[in-house]
Design a protein around this motif. Structure first.
Motif, mmCIF file in Angstrom:
data_model
loop_
_atom_site.group_PDB
_atom_site.id
_atom_site.type_symbol
_atom_site.label_atom_id
_atom_site.label_comp_id
_atom_site.label_asym_id
_atom_site.label_seq_id
_atom_site.Cartn_x
_atom_site.Cartn_y
_atom_site.Cartn_z
ATOM 1 N N VAL A 78 0.845 -1.193 0.000
ATOM 2 C CA VAL A 78 0.000 0.000 0.000
ATOM 3 C C VAL A 78 0.879 1.241 0.000
ATOM 4 O O VAL A 78 0.739 2.122 -0.855
ATOM 5 C CB VAL A 78 -0.983 0.001 1.186
ATOM 6 N N LEU A 79 1.799 1.333 0.945
ATOM 7 C CA LEU A 79 2.682 2.503 1.004
ATOM 8 C C LEU A 79 3.445 2.676 -0.297
ATOM 9 O O LEU A 79 3.620 3.794 -0.786
ATOM 10 C CB LEU A 79 3.675 2.378 2.165
ATOM 11 N N GLY A 80 3.936 1.584 -0.851
ATOM 12 C CA GLY A 80 4.742 1.641 -2.062
ATOM 13 C C GLY A 80 4.016 2.196 -3.269
ATOM 14 O O GLY A 80 4.642 2.623 -4.236
ATOM 15 N N SER A 81 2.705 2.214 -3.206
ATOM 16 C CA SER A 81 1.928 2.744 -4.330
ATOM 17 C C SER A 81 1.572 4.223 -4.142
ATOM 18 O O SER A 81 0.920 4.810 -4.995
ATOM 19 C CB SER A 81 0.646 1.926 -4.512
ATOM 20 N N LEU A 82 2.005 4.813 -3.027
ATOM 21 C CA LEU A 82 1.681 6.208 -2.735
ATOM 22 C C LEU A 82 2.835 7.122 -3.140
ATOM 23 O O LEU A 82 3.993 6.902 -2.755
ATOM 24 C CB LEU A 82 1.381 6.378 -1.244
ATOM 25 N N ILE A 83 2.520 8.138 -3.906
ATOM 26 C CA ILE A 83 3.536 9.069 -4.400
ATOM 27 C C ILE A 83 4.292 9.729 -3.252
ATOM 28 O O ILE A 83 5.523 9.801 -3.256
ATOM 29 C CB ILE A 83 2.909 10.131 -5.327
ATOM 30 N N GLY A 84 3.556 10.219 -2.259
ATOM 31 C CA GLY A 84 4.197 10.892 -1.136
ATOM 32 C C GLY A 84 5.208 10.003 -0.428
ATOM 33 O O GLY A 84 6.292 10.443 -0.053
ATOM 34 N N TYR A 85 4.852 8.747 -0.246
ATOM 35 C CA TYR A 85 5.755 7.800 0.407
ATOM 36 C C TYR A 85 7.003 7.605 -0.439
ATOM 37 O O TYR A 85 8.128 7.613 0.077
ATOM 38 C CB TYR A 85 5.031 6.477 0.627
ATOM 39 N N ARG A 86 6.849 7.448 -1.737
ATOM 40 C CA ARG A 86 8.002 7.240 -2.630
ATOM 41 C C ARG A 86 8.881 8.481 -2.664
ATOM 42 O O ARG A 86 10.112 8.396 -2.697
ATOM 43 C CB ARG A 86 7.543 6.860 -4.039
ATOM 44 N N LEU A 87 8.266 9.674 -2.644
ATOM 45 C CA LEU A 87 9.055 10.910 -2.604
ATOM 46 C C LEU A 87 9.860 10.986 -1.309
ATOM 47 O O LEU A 87 11.040 11.353 -1.316
ATOM 48 C CB LEU A 87 8.143 12.131 -2.724
ATOM 49 N N LYS A 88 9.215 10.637 -0.206
ATOM 50 C CA LYS A 88 9.906 10.655 1.086
ATOM 51 C C LYS A 88 11.072 9.677 1.080
ATOM 52 O O LYS A 88 12.163 9.998 1.550
ATOM 53 C CB LYS A 88 8.930 10.311 2.215
ATOM 54 N N ARG A 89 10.877 8.485 0.561
ATOM 55 C CA ARG A 89 11.947 7.476 0.527
ATOM 56 C C ARG A 89 13.116 7.960 -0.329
ATOM 57 O O ARG A 89 14.278 7.790 0.043
ATOM 58 C CB ARG A 89 11.420 6.142 -0.006
ATOM 59 N N ALA A 90 12.826 8.581 -1.452
ATOM 60 C CA ALA A 90 13.900 9.099 -2.308
ATOM 61 C C ALA A 90 14.649 10.220 -1.585
ATOM 62 O O ALA A 90 15.887 10.278 -1.607
ATOM 63 C CB ALA A 90 13.328 9.597 -3.633
#
Length: 158
Positions: free
Chosen positions: A20-32
């Protein structure tokens, strides 16, 4: 789960799913961002800069004559929080403050030659850090990513 000093490839345990998290843009931006932030902080510290002071210096360099309220808006910061940073940059001889002739309560900000040189060197160091961290992205990937992020901000792409 990986320890903070381990890379994902060093883990020996099970892979943790983030469907679920992996499909969220905000989460991916934060991880990057979490991947590049420590490197950006490290290279900026070599020039006695922080991310926020580099950001201020860079915006001022790109917008000669900008006033503190405009700078705060551009960086989405409180004006009062910028005072210390602006003072620090001025004390180091990186920026100048000049009274605005039409409103003597306001100061136009500019970058000194020393400030330009420092900003350019720091930007190059950050680019090199980004290359090391995000080396899997080629120039087309980077251009596509920047364009998509600009659209998310509501800004037109060139």
């Amino acid at each position: 789960m990986a320890q903070p000093d381990e890379s994902p490839d060093d883990r020996t345990g099970p892979i943790v799913e983030d469907l679920v998290l992996g499909s969220l843009i905000g989460y991916r931006l934060k991880r990057a961002y979490m991947r590049i932030q420590p490197e950006a902080q490290r290279v900026l510290a070599e020039d006695d800069l922080r991310v926020v002071s580099f950001s201020c210096l860079s915006i001022i360099a790109d917008n000669p004559g900008i006033v503190q309220a405009e700078l705060a808006q551009a960086l989405q910061m409180e004006r009062s929080n910028l005072v210390v940073i602006i003072d620090e940059l001025e004390d180091r001889g990186l920026i100048t403050r000049t009274k605005v002739p039409t409103d003597r309560r306001r100061y136009a900000l500019g970058v000194t030659l020393r400030g330009h040189h420092l900003r350019d060197r720091a930007a190059q160091n950050i680019r090199e850090a980004e290359d090391a961290v995000f080396g899997r992205l080629d120039e087309d990937d980077r251009a596509t990513l920047i364009a998509a992020l600009l659209r998310l901000e509501g800004r037109a792409t060139a």
